[in-house]
Design a protein around this motif. Sequence first.
Motif, PDB file in Angstrom:
ATOM      1  N   LEU A  52       0.836  -1.205   0.000  1.00 22.28           N
ATOM      2  CA  LEU A  52       0.000   0.000   0.000  1.00 22.28           C
ATOM      3  C   LEU A  52       0.871   1.255   0.000  1.00 22.28           C
ATOM      4  O   LEU A  52       0.597   2.222  -0.719  1.00 22.28           O
ATOM      5  CB  LEU A  52      -0.917   0.009   1.226  1.00 22.28           C
ATOM      6  N   ALA A  53       1.931   1.224   0.819  1.00 29.97           N
ATOM      7  CA  ALA A  53       2.817   2.385   0.887  1.00 29.97           C
ATOM      8  C   ALA A  53       3.414   2.663  -0.490  1.00 29.97           C
ATOM      9  O   ALA A  53       3.489   3.808  -0.936  1.00 29.97           O
ATOM     10  CB  ALA A  53       3.923   2.150   1.910  1.00 29.97           C
ATOM     11  N   ARG A  54       3.809   1.600  -1.166  1.00 28.18           N
ATOM     12  CA  ARG A  54       4.397   1.748  -2.504  1.00 28.18           C
ATOM     13  C   ARG A  54       3.381   2.343  -3.490  1.00 28.18           C
ATOM     14  O   ARG A  54       3.706   3.225  -4.278  1.00 28.18           O
ATOM     15  CB  ARG A  54       4.861   0.366  -2.969  1.00 28.18           C
ATOM     16  N   LEU A  55       2.153   1.844  -3.408  1.00 29.87           N
ATOM     17  CA  LEU A  55       1.114   2.331  -4.326  1.00 29.87           C
ATOM     18  C   LEU A  55       0.788   3.790  -4.057  1.00 29.87           C
ATOM     19  O   LEU A  55       0.620   4.586  -4.973  1.00 29.87           O
ATOM     20  CB  LEU A  55      -0.153   1.487  -4.180  1.00 29.87           C
ATOM     21  N   ARG A  56       0.713   4.124  -2.767  1.00 26.53           N
ATOM     22  CA  ARG A  56       0.392   5.520  -2.427  1.00 26.53           C
ATOM     23  C   ARG A  56       1.486   6.439  -2.923  1.00 26.53           C
ATOM     24  O   ARG A  56       1.228   7.491  -3.513  1.00 26.53           O
ATOM     25  CB  ARG A  56       0.273   5.653  -0.907  1.00 26.53           C
ATOM     26  N   GLU A  57       2.703   6.021  -2.685  1.00 28.16           N
ATOM     27  CA  GLU A  57       3.838   6.827  -3.123  1.00 28.16           C
ATOM     28  C   GLU A  57       3.743   7.050  -4.631  1.00 28.16           C
ATOM     29  O   GLU A  57       4.004   8.136  -5.128  1.00 28.16           O
ATOM     30  CB  GLU A  57       5.108   6.048  -2.761  1.00 28.16           C
ATOM     31  N   PHE A  58       3.328   6.020  -5.333  1.00 31.62           N
ATOM     32  CA  PHE A  58       3.260   6.087  -6.794  1.00 31.62           C
ATOM     33  C   PHE A  58       2.146   7.011  -7.272  1.00 31.62           C
ATOM     34  O   PHE A  58       2.371   7.916  -8.072  1.00 31.62           O
ATOM     35  CB  PHE A  58       3.079   4.676  -7.342  1.00 31.62           C
ATOM     36  N   VAL A  59       0.931   6.825  -6.745  1.00 34.98           N
ATOM     37  CA  VAL A  59      -0.178   7.638  -7.272  1.00 34.98           C
ATOM     38  C   VAL A  59      -0.087   9.079  -6.808  1.00 34.98           C
ATOM     39  O   VAL A  59      -0.702   9.955  -7.398  1.00 34.98           O
ATOM     40  CB  VAL A  59      -1.570   7.079  -6.898  1.00 34.98           C
ATOM     41  N   ARG A  60       0.692   9.327  -5.752  1.00 34.64           N
ATOM     42  CA  ARG A  60       0.819  10.711  -5.292  1.00 34.64           C
ATOM     43  C   ARG A  60       1.941  11.433  -6.021  1.00 34.64           C
ATOM     44  O   ARG A  60       2.340  12.524  -5.641  1.00 34.64           O
ATOM     45  CB  ARG A  60       1.038  10.722  -3.779  1.00 34.64           C
ATOM     46  N   GLU A  61       2.488  10.802  -7.041  1.00 33.65           N
ATOM     47  CA  GLU A  61       3.567  11.384  -7.845  1.00 33.65           C
ATOM     48  C   GLU A  61       3.045  11.539  -9.263  1.00 33.65           C
ATOM     49  O   GLU A  61       3.143  10.633 -10.071  1.00 33.65           O
ATOM     50  CB  GLU A  61       4.743  10.411  -7.817  1.00 33.65           C
ATOM     51  N   PRO A  62       2.465  12.685  -9.601  1.00 35.71           N
ATOM     52  CA  PRO A  62       1.784  12.811 -10.898  1.00 35.71           C
ATOM     53  C   PRO A  62       2.696  12.548 -12.095  1.00 35.71           C
ATOM     54  O   PRO A  62       2.253  11.979 -13.086  1.00 35.71           O
ATOM     55  CB  PRO A  62       1.304  14.261 -10.906  1.00 35.71           C
ATOM     56  N   GLU A  63       3.975  12.910 -12.002  1.00 37.40           N
ATOM     57  CA  GLU A  63       4.875  12.703 -13.138  1.00 37.40           C
ATOM     58  C   GLU A  63       4.958  11.222 -13.478  1.00 37.40           C
ATOM     59  O   GLU A  63       4.979  10.830 -14.642  1.00 37.40           O
ATOM     60  CB  GLU A  63       6.288  13.199 -12.820  1.00 37.40           C
ATOM     61  N   ALA A  64       5.007  10.402 -12.419  1.00 40.85           N
ATOM     62  CA  ALA A  64       5.135   8.966 -12.653  1.00 40.85           C
ATOM     63  C   ALA A  64       3.931   8.455 -13.424  1.00 40.85           C
ATOM     64  O   ALA A  64       4.060   7.649 -14.348  1.00 40.85           O
ATOM     65  CB  ALA A  64       5.261   8.243 -11.314  1.00 40.85           C
ATOM     66  N   LEU A  65       2.758   8.956 -13.077  1.00 36.43           N
ATOM     67  CA  LEU A  65       1.550   8.531 -13.774  1.00 36.43           C
ATOM     68  C   LEU A  65       1.645   8.840 -15.257  1.00 36.43           C
ATOM     69  O   LEU A  65       1.270   8.047 -16.103  1.00 36.43           O
ATOM     70  CB  LEU A  65       0.333   9.243 -13.182  1.00 36.43           C
ATOM     71  N   PHE A  66       2.176  10.037 -15.559  1.00 41.92           N
ATOM     72  CA  PHE A  66       2.301  10.426 -16.952  1.00 41.92           C
ATOM     73  C   PHE A  66       3.169   9.429 -17.717  1.00 41.92           C
ATOM     74  O   PHE A  66       2.790   8.921 -18.763  1.00 41.92           O
ATOM     75  CB  PHE A  66       2.896  11.828 -17.068  1.00 41.92           C
ATOM     76  N   TRP A  67       4.330   9.122 -17.152  1.00 46.26           N
ATOM     77  CA  TRP A  67       5.256   8.255 -17.881  1.00 46.26           C
ATOM     78  C   TRP A  67       4.692   6.860 -18.060  1.00 46.26           C
ATOM     79  O   TRP A  67       4.925   6.211 -19.062  1.00 46.26           O
ATOM     80  CB  TRP A  67       6.609   8.190 -17.163  1.00 46.26           C
ATOM     81  N   VAL A  68       3.941   6.405 -17.067  1.00 47.66           N
ATOM     82  CA  VAL A  68       3.444   5.035 -17.154  1.00 47.66           C
ATOM     83  C   VAL A  68       2.239   4.925 -18.084  1.00 47.66           C
ATOM     84  O   VAL A  68       2.152   4.008 -18.880  1.00 47.66           O
ATOM     85  CB  VAL A  68       3.096   4.504 -15.751  1.00 47.66           C
ATOM     86  N   PHE A  69       1.309   5.875 -17.996  1.00 46.88           N
ATOM     87  CA  PHE A  69       0.053   5.692 -18.717  1.00 46.88           C
ATOM     88  C   PHE A  69      -0.044   6.516 -20.001  1.00 46.88           C
ATOM     89  O   PHE A  69      -0.504   6.038 -21.025  1.00 46.88           O
ATOM     90  CB  PHE A  69      -1.135   6.040 -17.825  1.00 46.88           C
TER      91      PHE A  69
END
Lengths: 311, 348
Positions: free
Chosen positions: B16-33
């Motif tokens: 959960l901590a990993r997922l939260r860290e990920f979705v709370r980082e908008p740049e990461a979302l851009f690169w992935v999706f």
Amino acid sequence: MTDRPAVRCRGLVKRYADVVAVAGLDLEVRRGECFGLLGPNGAGKTTTIEILEGLTPADAGEVEVLGERWGRGRDRALRGRLGIQLQETQLNDKLSVEETVRLFRSFADRGRTIDEVLALVELDAKRRSWVGKLSGGQKQRLALACALVGQPDLLFLDEPTTGLDPQSRRQLWDLLASYRAGGGTILMTTHYMDEAETLCDRVAIVDRGKVIALDTPRALISSLGAEHVVEFAVADGATLDQAALAALPGVGEARLEDGAWSLATPEVHLAVPALLAHLSAQGAALSHLTTHSATLEDVFVALTGRHLRDA
Amino acid sequence: MRDRGGAHPPLVELTLARLREFVREPEALFWVFVFPILMACALGVAFRARGDEPVVVGVIGRSGAPLVTAILQRTPGVTVRTLGADEIARALQRAEVQVVVEPGTPPVYHLDPTRAESRLARRIVDDLLQRAAGRVDAFAAREAPTEAIGSRYIDWLLPGLLGMNIMSTGLWGLGFSIVHARTRKLLKRLIASPMRRRDYLLAQLFGRLVFLGIEVGALLLFGHVAFGVPLRGSIALVLGTCLVGAVAFGGLGLLVASRARTIEAVSGLLNLVMLPMWVLSGVFFSASNFPAPMQPFIQALPLTALNDALRAVMLEGDGLSAVAHELGLLAGWGLASFAVALRIFRWR
Ligand SMILES: Nc1ncnc2c1ncn2[C@@H]1O[C@H](COP(=O)(O)OP(=O)(O)OP(=O)(O)O)[C@@H](O)[C@H]1O
Ligand SMILES: [Mg+2]
């Protein structure tokens, strides 16, 4: 079993490339006491405490923590009985306070509920804030919450109150006092003399990787042979005779450092009038005069000739 | 039942901590999706209209030019551009024209023989000019166009993009977050607690897999809606292949990040690991273009296995037994990397 010390180490040595960080250090922390490590920057306090925590391997020496040794296959069980706060950890900025405490709670097989811990460190109002948005003092309290969450028998604290305002420090002291009232043992480092004098049953003064003095704060201070310290300076750099100053009534010892004199005085009421008379006889004018009760800082200066802060 | 004071089991909390860290980082979302979709879009558009692209012919403006121009322009799909004699090399270099005709008897063709379009344009131009000069065709062949879906470049490209995306999100995602945690001494704080080390590494991997479905689904759906890329095999097998691929690259990500102390160091390592696969593993052009002696090495790379398996299932409708070898290879990469990472991981 309960008579065995909480922490015992003998002949601890740790070298880095060109520095000896810990140079043959012995310690014994009794169960239920609060033990302080005091010393200037780079003295080896953090290195020592991290060796005791099983995070840094020592080059030589023996360590026993709560009757166990590291690396004997029971490390995880031992960690479950320790609470650890490191000198420099930044917890995950993107998690909330509550999520962080919950994460650390999940590792422990026993302990408080998350609500209890948050109440204990007075962070309930901040439970939904991200760690990255907390103030320095709030982060320190969160770090303490993570250390306390498993109801540890032994708490390692590396400079727990550095950077806190006086009120937050006092709150933290209260918290540690209540932890001890529940039977807990603390091994801590600090740069604040008043903190050591208030919290610690015994302190070890560490310098260059060795313990150079170890006793209760009171005993260490009285070993100076003086309850007070008189500090003064004279105008125009007039020179004074050290032996003559030390021989004044009520003065134990005289020391000159950077143009400032300090006198260890068991009896201030005798020393000050004698000093003033001596100065006017020498034709020297005072440019500065203060007195304060002797502290562990003065003990350190007496032992090493250096100050804790800039040694 | 253990007393966890209201917390979930450690593996769940760490994930959960990993997922939260990920979705709370908008740049990461851009690169992935978003990034892979933009990429598919750009490449799809660039290569879509390949068949009806006009042939652009340069004609040198001298005597005879009007006649040549008239002959060529009669034919649909051929465009003529008049050039000065000094413009030949530049126009070819910039691919503004595919061939240049210098009128005369006989005419001279300027072209870049290493480019297929250039060679094709030369043959078209030559046919037209020969016929106009009186050559008679022996016969007129009949053309039977086939339905091209499934064999277009975009059909071939999309599975490769999917594979590449699984590789880069696995490697970058895990590599960065782990080294970041290490530089902040968060890893040290974690191992000072009674956390199991294995749990931490597994959670990083699981955190990756949760978003995989969305990531893969988005790209597949986009390919289908925008370009009509077919999915001939079972969708479950495509997703399963992606999952095994993500495990392989997640494991590799852990391995690459296992010792690095700085973001710069891990970036260098990641590029070192990914670049050969980008080039060799058949993302943009087929891996069979490389010489035979290199093939055993290329076939052992995880991205080659993933791309091959995805293409086999999506484009040829192959079943599990046909891609079992590739899946086994990917699983092997994942397990071996994880095991090595766990042993050599630097926690402080
Ligand atoms: N990882 C390391 N590599 C090299 N030298 C180190 C390392 N860690 C500590 N040292 C050196 O060992 C010595 C002791 O450091 P340590 O951190 O234990 O001091 P400290 O008493 O905790 O100081 P402070 O009060 O500033 O926290 C210092 O000289 C430091 O430079
Ligand atoms: Mg320190």
